[in-house]
Scaffold this motif. Structure first.
Motif, mmCIF file in Angstrom:
data_model
loop_
_atom_site.group_PDB
_atom_site.id
_atom_site.type_symbol
_atom_site.label_atom_id
_atom_site.label_comp_id
_atom_site.label_asym_id
_atom_site.label_seq_id
_atom_site.Cartn_x
_atom_site.Cartn_y
_atom_site.Cartn_z
ATOM 1 N N GLN A 16 0.814 -1.204 0.000
ATOM 2 C CA GLN A 16 0.000 0.000 0.000
ATOM 3 C C GLN A 16 0.856 1.266 0.000
ATOM 4 O O GLN A 16 0.433 2.325 -0.437
ATOM 5 N N TRP A 170 -9.833 -3.413 10.840
ATOM 6 C CA TRP A 170 -10.658 -4.608 10.652
ATOM 7 C C TRP A 170 -9.945 -5.558 9.690
ATOM 8 O O TRP A 170 -9.904 -5.318 8.487
ATOM 9 N N VAL A 172 -6.728 -6.108 9.276
ATOM 10 C CA VAL A 172 -5.527 -5.551 8.643
ATOM 11 C C VAL A 172 -4.408 -5.622 9.677
ATOM 12 O O VAL A 172 -4.588 -5.213 10.815
ATOM 13 N N ASP A 200 -9.647 -9.269 14.477
ATOM 14 C CA ASP A 200 -8.783 -10.219 13.764
ATOM 15 C C ASP A 200 -8.817 -11.549 14.510
ATOM 16 O O ASP A 200 -8.732 -11.569 15.737
ATOM 17 N N ILE A 216 -12.286 -12.487 16.405
ATOM 18 C CA ILE A 216 -13.485 -12.944 15.702
ATOM 19 C C ILE A 216 -13.230 -14.289 15.014
ATOM 20 O O ILE A 216 -12.089 -14.579 14.629
ATOM 21 N N ASP A 221 -17.355 -11.848 9.584
ATOM 22 C CA ASP A 221 -17.324 -10.387 9.773
ATOM 23 C C ASP A 221 -18.566 -9.673 9.255
ATOM 24 O O ASP A 221 -19.013 -8.692 9.848
ATOM 25 N N VAL A 295 -7.063 -7.160 3.401
ATOM 26 C CA VAL A 295 -7.621 -8.120 2.445
ATOM 27 C C VAL A 295 -7.992 -9.452 3.090
ATOM 28 O O VAL A 295 -8.810 -10.184 2.545
ATOM 29 N N PRO A 297 -9.986 -10.575 5.490
ATOM 30 C CA PRO A 297 -11.400 -10.941 5.630
ATOM 31 C C PRO A 297 -12.171 -10.985 4.305
ATOM 32 O O PRO A 297 -13.294 -11.476 4.260
ATOM 33 N N LEU A 535 -5.766 -20.368 7.565
ATOM 34 C CA LEU A 535 -5.505 -18.988 7.123
ATOM 35 C C LEU A 535 -4.051 -18.909 6.652
ATOM 36 O O LEU A 535 -3.189 -19.610 7.180
ATOM 37 N N PHE A 542 8.439 -11.143 4.074
ATOM 38 C CA PHE A 542 8.243 -11.427 2.643
ATOM 39 C C PHE A 542 7.187 -10.489 2.106
ATOM 40 O O PHE A 542 6.367 -9.959 2.852
#
Ligand SMILES: Nc1nc2c(c(=O)[nH]1)N[C@H]1C(S)=C(S)[C@@H](COP(=O)(O)OP(=O)(O)OC[C@H]3O[C@@H](n4cnc5c(=O)[nH]c(N)nc54)[C@H](O)[C@@H]3O)O[C@H]1N2
Ligand SMILES: Nc1nc2c(c(=O)[nH]1)N[C@H]1C(S)=C(S)[C@@H](COP(=O)(O)OP(=O)(O)OC[C@H]3O[C@@H](n4cnc5c(=O)[nH]c(N)nc54)[C@H](O)[C@@H]3O)O[C@H]1N2
Ligand code: SF4
Ligand SMILES: [Mo]
Length: 653
Positions: A16, A170, A172, A200, A216, A221, A295, A297, A535, A542
């Motif tokens: 980002q 949320w 992240v 998270d 969570i 979500d 990304v 969730p 997950l 990385f």
């Protein structure tokens, strides 16, 4: 005397933050890269992945010459050939495919290995010029892309976060994946006493720094968010005026929210009802609140419902009305990346293939014409695409001719017929736009290409005449190619000198938009709970599978481990440090178990995108992920269900 110079550039990676940097060059050799202190967002600090980027450019295992395959596909056996031979071979084979199967049997495949416009789009011109199949889709946040296309506002200038009063992180892991945003979170705390809450399934390094962590159950979500809406509507604390003026389906949305009282939602989400109620109240009263999502969730079959439910919350709270309020999923500057691809060269109605279902496309016998010629750059699909077993089954096909343009012999490049060495960011000109702030950056080349590496613009210029492509676009320089993406008000000369320029689009104001938004989710169901959900979040050292071969980053990351909650471990009779086999009907990997309460029960996690080679780190999570997508095309990486078993000590030895 040593000649020393400093060259302004920027990080090319799919992150980002798009940091602006200065490369120090001593006698034609880059000795360091340092973050630009005067950049208002990235402020001089490169992350732990990139702060020695020059070691990537000068790595011993870097590809420096064209190669032709000599062994079976996937074996990694190649011989060196020269550029003319390589380019003639590619032209010969691709022209052969066009003759036998038509141009749509050719397909380009690229993603975000580099976000540089020239490196991403110049080679596309060859394919549009030839009338090859086009590609579309996303393997990252397809859900946010699809909601954005519908008209939902999904980002604003993140520097405004300093004026937020409640910040919900949320799904992240900001301190690992986009850490420059955190300074604005810190400012909001200092200036306004803002509260920061992480949602998270894992207690990440980011969650530890927050005022509250809501652990969570993954994939729930949208139900959590809809239940927050239930509370806000039931308690009369929603901004009804705002949401009524933005929604196309207000009544229907209220009906959907009504079905999710906190007691029911809490059961599904694995939290207490009070957690939902309190957050709903806090969110409604914050002036303003921002939801910053990642990304993780989105990467399940309910991805669009998730983003839609957050977009609804932002309007239900009326938060867009104030500086610092709203929703941030991605924040793109005013920039048209694809303008560099010369899409107008493609014949009308050219077939387009979803890149995220590559495994299916390569093996689908009903696809007419079948894909017979493939060129891959800036992507490692043998690791990063769902159900990657299927991708590999496609790449191994003898009737497929594959070219990989790469820096290293990745799992994907091993399957290629021809490998071409690409330049790194220190060796070419490019322009990069971030997706987490509003500054476009220029990257000036610091040194000449190492070995025989070439920029993608150069490869395009050399290939075009071999295909008889004569449009003047095929002779453009790298700088001219990249410049197509700039807005008219940005002067490229100035951008090259200064290094970065802010190009903010207008702040979204959904209430003033003619476009009304759909807030009712199409799928809002408790997800499957039988079996353990795997997950595969981002690793600290990385960038997806990039750096998995670099000694420094690999050493810092340590070996791959599987995190499991102590309750699940006890139920399965497993203990910390044990070697385990993680498997399902598609594949398996062997790794070390870490028993921890840093992850919720019912889910396990393996961080990082590792390569199959070397065998010690052969933990490719996508060998187990399913061929499954959300309706908006989001690969459902996180809808992977697995069994974990101990590996007998003798089997390990
Ligand atoms: N260090 C590092 N930085 C990176 C990258 C990298 O690989 N490494 N990759 C870059 C790229 S391509 C991207 S897309 C971004 C991604 O940036 P992030 O979105 O921050 O990264 P992820 O780790 O994919 O997901 C974030 C969090 O979502 C959580 N999560 C998973 N499933 C769920 C769920 O169902 N609900 C909730 N609430 N949370 C969930 C994960 O536990 C994880 O901590 O980062 C970029 N930056
Ligand atoms: N299971 C699971 N799968 C995932 C994810 C997940 O969280 N879980 N995350 C998904 C996400 S968010 C993303 S964005 C994707 C990323 O998937 P990919 O786009 O495949 O990203 P990388 O694995 O980093 O591979 C990029 C490749 O590009 C190469 N490259 C870099 N720069 C250049 C260049 O200038 N020229 C050329 N020719 N090559 C270059 C690098 O060497 C590297 O091999 O993975 C997705 N896959
Ligand atoms: S990966 Fe991101 S944080 Fe790291 S240097 Fe590149 S842009 Fe900056
Ligand atoms: Mo991504």
């Amino acid at each position: 005397m040593v000649s020393v110079s400093e060259v302004v550039g920027c990080c090319p990676l799919d992150c980002q933050d798009t940091c602006s940097w200065v490369a120090r060059v001593e006698d034609g050799h880059v000795t360091s890269v340092t973050g630009r202190r005067d950049h208002p967002f990235t402020r001089g600090v490169l992350c732990a992945k990139v702060n020695d980027f020059q070691t990537r450019t000068y790595a011993n295992d870097r590809l420096l010459h064209p190669l032709r395959r000599t062994g079976p596909k996937g074996s990694g056996e190649f011989e060196r050939i020269d550029w003319n031979e390589a380019l003639d071979l590619i032209a010969d084979r691709f022209l052969g495919v066009i003759k036998s199967d038509g141009p749509e049997a050719l397909m380009p495949l690229y993603y975000l290995g580099t976000m540089g416009t020239m490196q991403r789009h110049s080679l596309r011109r060859i394919f549009t010029g030839l009338g090859a199949s086009n590609i579309h889709g996303e393997v990252c946040g397809a859900s946010m892309a699809s909601l954005s296309q519908e008209g939902h506002p999904i980002g604003f200038d993140p520097e405004e976060t300093a004026d937020s009063r409640l910040i919900i992180l949320w799904g992240v892991n900001m301190l690992a994946t986009c850490h420059h945003h955190w300074q604005f979170v810190k400012q909001a705390r200092q200036k306004h006493g803002a509260r920061v809450i992480a949602i998270d399934p894992r207690r990440t390094q980011t969650a530890r720094q927050c005022d509250q962590h809501i652990a969570i159950r993954p994939g729930t979500d949208a139900i959590f968010a809809t239940s927050m809406a239930h509370v806000m509507l039931a308690e009369g604390i929603a901004d009804l005026d705002y949401i009524k003026r933005t929604a196309s389906d207000f009544e229907e949305y209220c009906e959907q929210a009504k079905a999710w009282p906190p007691e029911r939602a809490a059961e599904v989400c694995g939290v207490e009802p009070e957690t939902i109620i309190n957050l709903a109240r806090e969110f409604a009263s914050a002036d303003p609140a921002v939801i910053r999502t990642g990304v993780g969730p989105q990467q399940n079959i309910q991805g669009e419902s998730y983003i839609r439910s957050l977009s609804a919350l932002a309007c239900l709270g009326g938060h867009w009305a104030k500086r610092g309020g709203g929703l941030i999923a991605e924040t793109n500057p005013d920039y048209d990346d694809a303008a560099a691809a010369a899409l107008h060269l493609a014949p009308a109605n050219t077939r387009s293939i979803d890149l995220s279902s590559l495994g299916v496309s390569l093996s689908d016998r009903s696809l007419l014409p079948a894909i017979k010629g493939l060129m891959i750059w800036g992507m490692n699909p043998a690791v990063t695409i769902v159900d990657t077993n299927r991708v590999r089954q496609g790449l191994v096909r003898e009737d497929l001719f594959t070219v990989a343009v790469e820096h290293f012999m990745t799992d994907t490049a091993r399957f290629a017929d021809v490998v071409l060495p690409s330049t790194t960011q220190l060796e070419h000109f490019d322009i990069v736009h971030p997706w987490g702030h509003h500054y476009i950056s220029a990257n000036n080349p610091a040194v000449d290409p190492v070995g025989e590496a070439k920029s993608h613009g150069e490869i395009m210029r050399l290939l075009a005449p071999r295909f008889g492509l004569t449009d003047p676009l095929f002779t453009e320089t790298d700088e001219q190619i990249a410049a197509h993406a700039l807005p008219a008000y940005v002067d490229i000369g100035e951008l090259k000198d200064i290094g970065f320029v802010k190009a903010s689009p207008p702040r979204p104001s959904p209430v003033d938009s003619e476009m009304k938004l759909k807030f009712t989710s199409d799928i809002l169901e408790p997800p499957r709970t039988a079996g353990l959900r795997l997950l595969s979040p981002k690793a600290h050292y990385f960038l997806n599978s990039t750096f998995a071969n670099m000694p420094r980053q690999r050493q810092s990351e340590g070996n791959p481990v599987v995190q499991m909650n102590s309750r699940d471990a006890a139920e399965s009779g497993l203990s910390d440090g044990q070697v385990v086999r993680v498997h399902n009907e598609r594949g398996e990997f062997v790794s070390t178990l870490s028993v921890t309460d840093d992850i919720v029960a019912g889910a396990i996690s393996v961080g990082g995108k590792w390569w199959s080679v070397p065998v010690e780190t052969n933990v490719v999570a996508n060998m187990l992920s399913p061929s499954l997508w959300s309706p908006g095309g989001q690969p459902a990486y996180n809808d992977t269900f697995v069994t974990v078993e101990a590996v007998a000590a003798s089997a390990v030895a």
